[in-house]
Design an enzyme around this catalytic site. Sequence first.
Site: not given
Ligand code: TRP
Ligand code: ZN
Length: 435
Positions: A122, A134, A168, A197, A303
């Site tokens: 995202h 993030d 996202e 992510d 990687d």
């Molecule tokens: N996707 C979440 C965010 O963007 C972050 C996140 C929390 C996450 N737990 C996760 C990402 C587990 C991948 C796997 O805020």
């Molecule tokens: Zn986030």
Amino acid sequence: MNLSTSRRTAAAAVLALAGLLAATAPSASAAPRAALAAPDIPIANVKAHLNQLQSIATANGGNRAHGRPGYKASIDYVKAKLDAAGFTTSVQQFTSSGATGYNLIADWPGGDANQVLMAGAHLDSVTSGAGINDNGTGSAAVLETALAVSRAQLKPTKHLRFGWWGAEELGLVGSKYYVNQLPSTERTKFSGYLNFDMIGSPNPGYFVYDDDPAIEKTFKDFYTGLGVPTEIETEGDGRSDHASFKNVGIPVGGLFTGASRTKSSAQAQKWGGTAGQAFDRCYHSSCDTTANINDTALDRNSDAIAHAIWTLGTEPTTPPGESTENTTDVAIPDNGAAVTSPVTIAGRTGNAPTALKVGVDVKHTWRGDVVLDLVAPDGTAYRLKDSSSNDSADNVITTYTVNASSEPANGIWKLRAQDVAAQDTGYIDSWKLTF
Ligand code: TRP
Ligand code: ZN
Ligand code: CA
């Protein structure tokens, strides 16, 4: 006709002939080509993308959130890099919370269009900050892997696709939109979706999603090679865009270095960093800037992405219609216990097909006595044939079709046969599974 055209024609004829010979050769003798080794992804390039995303946020009110100008500027930055590298890009628009959102899709020309391997991240941040961990990290590492595919002029067996998702942070909106607009025939062509992510958390853990076993193994093998232990990702399963793909039956996997959860002392012992502190203390905060990155984690994970794309994207694709057969005879005792004959399926990704063909050759003097089941690796039985007191014909030589799409493909499948009435007898002569 010019020279280059006639050369191409001659080459095409040679390739066609080679294809014909390969198709008629016994499959056992066709040594599969091994997957290619991945290049090292330059961490400096990944960090240069992060610097650009930081500048975009700084120039646009401090964030790259859905509906804000910093988001569209992020899309434009990534798209320009991919266009210059020879990708076929498209920007998909959707509406969420009254604002226009954008997904960016980039296809690398070539590969088997019926076996799509996709990696995505995202690209939006929350409104409170620049979103560099993030998810600038996932976005930049996927971008740099795509650019490495172009630098290598990779000729993958699978069709490679890369995606950057909008909104996202509003509930996986962009990735859900993408998956929903795919016709179901297109969804079945995905051999996997890999999600990235938060892969450079400042106090990092090394977490691997445990959704699809073959994809999970690909990442774990990479980390085993580095001598770095991993754990299964559990900080909110389904909290990122892979959930949109998993929900429609696409095999998924991915990497994660942790968000607001606290690193334990055991984790600090094996990975370093600070116990009792969050993996990312700046999660969803204004301090999620370029200062909020652990370079080692980002380097390793970049990687690892390349390793997965090269390994899964260049492995020999198993052509549809390939069969695995067991030709060992198994006696079926008269009016007795059930017997089984195994077939081992290995090296596939995802589940068995909706139309799994079960070819059966059972010799018997009164086939009405015989009950047949296909037993999946987890023990689930699929009835192929019931007994029948008035079916006096001999032998069961036929092909059944089983919807086995809820069963992982890999493992030991069995044909189970039982004779349930006295006098006539027989045996399993052979049977085969065709995927
Ligand atoms: N996707 C979440 C965010 O963007 C972050 C996140 C929390 C996450 N737990 C996760 C990402 C587990 C991948 C796997 O805020
Ligand atoms: Zn986030
Ligand atoms: Ca019998």
